[in-house]
Design a protein around this motif. Structure first.
Motif: not given
Length: 301
Positions: A206-222, A261-264
């Motif tokens: 989960e930590e690896e995936v979280a880092q990938k997501v947080l590396s993108q400026p539009s994907l942080s969510g609320l 980042i590999g999302g599908s």
């Protein structure tokens, strides 16, 4: 909602019935609440920005004649034409806010004529020098060769939720109902234009995936992405589901970043409500009513 009856009335009648306590809650324009409420303490603004009906109450003068070079409220007031014998004539349906505004801004020689509609034609017809009316897009003013002036805006307006102070304080269950309505309104307005985006992504943790997501400026969510493990039926590889909330204007960009980042398997659905931990306007209402301890009460169905 139980124990709630809804009536459709003319805006000014809603305000008047709130003042008498015949209605408990109402939705009207802020201009209407102010004009017919006239500062009465029994009228309480519960929510001041429902997000529709935006307009402003403003003075408009002709673009021609003696007004051609007049561009501010001060210049209008200082025109030598206005005397006790020949005051500035203002056509308006706002017989409380109009005189109040002009007096507060130092106008000494002014008279008002009342009208409910088609005010824009009054100067051209010679029955008024200027008008004081609601302006939305400004198209009607331009079509009638009128202009707004600096300092001439009386107030900004949009739909507001108002209540009878008497009802809120005296009627059993009224505050509980107002609390639910206010919570729903706040949550719905907060969710306007927001979308839930769900996608699958492979990763070792989960930590690896979280880092990938947080590396993108539009994907942080609320507050950050929600990530949970997906139990794959076929290949046994580890996959995770990502859930984020994004505004409509950033939706496509967010989908692109997820793919990068590999999302599908990206799923998108509109949000109806976003409930936060508390509603600031509820605390404000309780303070307004002198019921500070009420804000910490828990409502149970």
């Amino acid at each position: 909602m139980p124990n709630l009856e809804v009536w459709f009335q003319r805006p000014k009648d809603i305000t008047k019935k709130l003042l008498t306590g015949d209605l408990d809650l109402g939705i009207v324009g802020f201009d209407t609440a102010t004009e017919y409420g006239q500062g009465d303490k029994n009228l309480v603004i519960v929510h001041d920005a429902l997000g529709y009906g935006e307009c402003h109450l403003s003075i408009a003068i002709p673009k021609y004649g003696i007004f051609e070079n007049v561009n501010s409220l001060r210049e209008l007031m200082e025109m030598p034409q206005w005397t006790k014998q020949k005051p500035l004539r203002v056509a308006t349906g706002f017989t409380y806010l109009g005189p109040k505004f002009m007096e507060e801004n130092g106008f000494k020689h002014v008279t008002f004529s009342t009208a409910d509609g088609a005010l824009e034609a009054a100067p051209a017809m010679g029955i008024a020098d200027c008008i004081l009316d609601l302006v939305s897009s400004g198209t009607t003013l331009r079509e009638n060769n009128l202009k707004e002036i600096e300092g001439g805006v009386v107030l900004e307006s949009q739909a507001v939720l108002v209540a009878s102070r008497k009802s809120l304080v005296q009627r059993t269950g009224a505050m509980e109902t107002v609390h639910e309505i206010l919570e729903r309104l706040e949550a719905h307005l907060r969710a306007a234009g927001q979308f839930t985006v769900v996608a699958n992504m492979r990763g070792s943790s989960e930590e690896e995936v979280a880092q990938k997501v947080l590396s993108q400026p539009s994907l942080s969510g609320l507050q950050g992405p929600t990530i949970s493990r997906v139990h794959c039926k076929k290949d046994g590889q580890v996959s995770y589901a990502i859930v984020i909330c994004v505004p409509k204007k950033a939706l496509y960009k967010s989908v692109q970043q997820l793919r990068a980042i590999g999302g599908s398997g990206v799923l998108v659905s509109p949000l109806t409500y976003i409930f936060e931990e508390d509603t600031p306007r509820w605390d404000q209402l309780c303070t307004e009513l002198g019921l500070n301890s009420y804000a910490s009460m828990s409502f149970q169905s």
